[in-house]
Write an enzyme that holds these catalytic residues in place. Structure first.
Site, mmCIF file in Angstrom:
data_model
loop_
_atom_site.group_PDB
_atom_site.id
_atom_site.type_symbol
_atom_site.label_atom_id
_atom_site.label_comp_id
_atom_site.label_asym_id
_atom_site.label_seq_id
_atom_site.Cartn_x
_atom_site.Cartn_y
_atom_site.Cartn_z
ATOM 1 N N ASP A 79 35.654 63.990 69.965
ATOM 2 C CA ASP A 79 36.017 63.035 68.923
ATOM 3 C C ASP A 79 36.712 61.834 69.555
ATOM 4 O OD1 ASP A 79 36.306 61.906 66.424
ATOM 5 O OD2 ASP A 79 37.781 63.350 65.692
ATOM 6 N N LYS A 80 36.932 60.822 68.732
ATOM 7 C CA LYS A 80 37.634 59.594 69.125
ATOM 8 C C LYS A 80 38.631 59.254 68.034
ATOM 9 C CE LYS A 80 37.301 55.105 67.553
ATOM 10 N NZ LYS A 80 37.245 54.727 66.115
ATOM 11 N N HIS A 81 39.724 58.605 68.451
ATOM 12 C CA HIS A 81 40.689 58.115 67.466
ATOM 13 C C HIS A 81 41.096 56.703 67.844
ATOM 14 C CE1 HIS A 81 43.753 58.255 64.362
ATOM 15 N NE2 HIS A 81 44.578 57.676 65.220
ATOM 16 N N SER A 82 41.219 55.850 66.831
ATOM 17 C CA SER A 82 41.672 54.480 67.041
ATOM 18 C C SER A 82 43.015 54.288 66.363
ATOM 19 C CB SER A 82 40.659 53.488 66.464
ATOM 20 O OG SER A 82 41.194 52.175 66.433
ATOM 21 N N THR A 119 38.291 54.419 57.806
ATOM 22 C CA THR A 119 36.925 54.902 57.988
ATOM 23 C C THR A 119 36.413 55.631 56.748
ATOM 24 O OG1 THR A 119 37.246 55.075 60.375
ATOM 25 C CG2 THR A 119 35.446 56.343 59.439
ATOM 26 N N ARG A 167 58.736 59.871 57.005
ATOM 27 C CA ARG A 167 58.933 58.781 57.959
ATOM 28 C C ARG A 167 58.720 57.429 57.295
ATOM 29 N NH1 ARG A 167 54.514 59.810 61.850
ATOM 30 N NH2 ARG A 167 55.183 57.856 62.798
ATOM 31 N N SER A 182 51.882 63.051 65.312
ATOM 32 C CA SER A 182 51.154 62.882 64.061
ATOM 33 C C SER A 182 49.658 62.737 64.314
ATOM 34 C CB SER A 182 51.685 61.659 63.318
ATOM 35 O OG SER A 182 50.958 61.425 62.138
ATOM 36 N N LYS A 186 46.620 66.305 63.913
ATOM 37 C CA LYS A 186 45.413 66.294 63.081
ATOM 38 C C LYS A 186 44.154 66.395 63.935
ATOM 39 C CE LYS A 186 46.586 62.460 60.875
ATOM 40 N NZ LYS A 186 48.010 62.189 61.066
ATOM 41 N N LYS A 187 44.096 65.613 65.009
ATOM 42 C CA LYS A 187 42.886 65.616 65.834
ATOM 43 C C LYS A 187 42.670 66.964 66.508
ATOM 44 C CE LYS A 187 40.946 61.690 65.164
ATOM 45 N NZ LYS A 187 39.569 61.639 64.612
#
Length: 433
Positions: A79-82, A119, A167, A182, A186-187
């Site tokens: 996977d990828k996260h931005s 997304t 937060r 955080s 999740k990832k």
């Protein structure tokens, strides 16, 4: 275990043990930890830090507060996260392109945050698509199609969902320790073998300086690898929109253009997708140069488009999205250009201001309960360094009303500075391995 004792440790700059952090995360998920205690915990971490080992342990604890997916696939699960930006719709191309290269991508995504588009909101701009699905539907979808761009269930990292809300109202959002935990809780709940981080820097990013972006990228890479997931990061440019388009349905349309083989429609978007995909495939054993070639071929050949269309159909969208996307995507009734007020070069673009202009058009949320208008936004946004004459279009506005279009035009003119030719920024500023 006692929440007060754990908070006192952090207050006194003593790092809680892995067991204490797991107890605290479980208490966040169950409600055994109060809002006041959660806020005190977050403030103590912000002020005193939690250290590298503590960051790994907190990430694992928040991950393990809910379900952690397990996979048995004939290829790598990645996977990828931005960290978010404007015109950043990489995920919609990257996930199906990786699937076309033999990877499996359970991409658990989020909604818009502040000036950045989400997304999930982009996926749900496609009529019929339901992107919020349960695990019993996620597994067969990923196995059948190779990718799923969907939202997290309530059972994914519930400790993070609770702490994130705390937060937001306790002025502790900026803690790199808490941001890292955080994102990764999740990832990593998705059961990944490898992850690539796209950390944005520039006027349209949350991280405005190179030092801040580097610190976050290094924290995420070190923590994810410490938690057992092979991870690398690219620090990438957000001093102008990644694609020349902002807005949910409009960004879907530009992605479809790219996946139809038209790199020229959004060359920065295409090239960053290839770079991120190549880096991710290299993490699972492929040669990076060859992996980038595979990614580019998957896009240009139409194979990525086929995987995307299959995913859309499985999520309830149109069965012919691959061939007739413009018919299906919603359109705004008011469309008009924003003329340049003078001659010169596009010297600077305030991406955050452009993103907020789209929010004001209805393309994003001011509060969580706001409904998004998927049709509104900006297209043909001029890039940095482009020479314009007075009256040339800076972009095209897609609005619901004439008043909305007029307000957006003023915001666009204020966000784009015309002057001398600027020095170019590289698309990829730095790699963090």
């Amino acid at each position: 275990m006692d929440a007060r004792a754990i908070i006192a440790k952090l207050r006194n700059r003593d790092i809680p043990t892995a067991e204490e952090l797991q107890w605290f995360a479980n208490g966040l998920a169950s409600g055994a930890v109060s809002d006041a205690q959660a806020g005190a915990f977050a403030m103590a971490v912000l002020l005193n830090g939690i250290g590298a080992e503590g960051r790994v342990n907190l990430t694992r604890a928040m991950r393990d507060s809910g379900d952690v997916l397990r996979w048995d696939m004939p290829g790598p699960v990645v996977d990828k996260h931005s960290t978010g930006g404007v015109g950043d719709c990489v995920s919609l191309i990257l996930a199906p392109a990786l699937a076309a290269c033999g990877a499996f991508v359970p991409m658990i995504s989020g909604r818009g945050l502040g000036h950045t588009g989400g997304t999930l909101d982009k996926m749900e701009a496609i009529p019929g698509v339901v992107a919020q699905i349960e695990e019993d539907k996620l597994r067969p979808l990923v196995r059948k199609v190779g990718c799923a761009v969907v939202g997290a269930t309530g059972r994914i990292a519930p400790a993070d969902r609770r702490l994130y809300a705390i937060r937001d109202v306790t002025a502790t959002v900026e803690s790199i320790d808490l941001i890292t935990a955080s994102i990764l809780s999740k990832k990593l709940s998705a059961g990944l073998e490898a992850l690539v981080m796209d950390v944005k820097v520039g006027t349209g990013a949350f991280m405005k300086t190179a030092d801040d972006a580097r610190a976050l990228a290094r924290s995420i890479v070190d923590t994810a690898n410490g938690a057992g997931c092979a991870t690398a990061a690219l620090i990438t440019d957000m001093n102008e929109p990644l694609a020349p388009v902002l807005g949910n349905a409009l960004e879907v349309a530009i992605c479809m253009e790219v996946m139809a083989g038209n790199r020229a429609a959004a060359p920065r978007l295409h090239d960053l997708t290839v770079s991120l995909g190549g880096r991710l495939l290299a993490l699972v054993g492929e040669e990076e140069g060859e992996a980038e070639e595979k990614m580019a071929e998957a896009i240009s050949s139409g194979r990525a488009m086929a995987h995307f269309a299959a995913m859309v159909a499985e999520l309830g969208g149109p069965p012919d999205m691959e061939k007739d996307w413009m018919t299906h995507l919603p359109k705004a009734p008011v469309i008009g250009d924003v003329p340049a007020p003078l001659d010169g070069y596009i010297n600077e673009i305030n991406g955050e201001a452009l993103g907020l202009a789209v929010v004001d058009l209805g393309g994003g949320r001011r509060v969580e309960t706001d409904r998004i208008d998927p049709a509104v936004g900006l297209t043909d946004v001029v890039g940095r360094g482009v020479k314009v004459a007075k009256g040339d279009p800076l972009c095209t506005i897609h609005a619901r009303t004439e008043a909305g279009a007029e307000a957006a035009a003023k915001a666009v003119i204020a966000a784009i500075r015309i002057g001398d030719a600027p020095e170019p920024f590289p698309l990829v500023h730095e790699r963090i391995d």
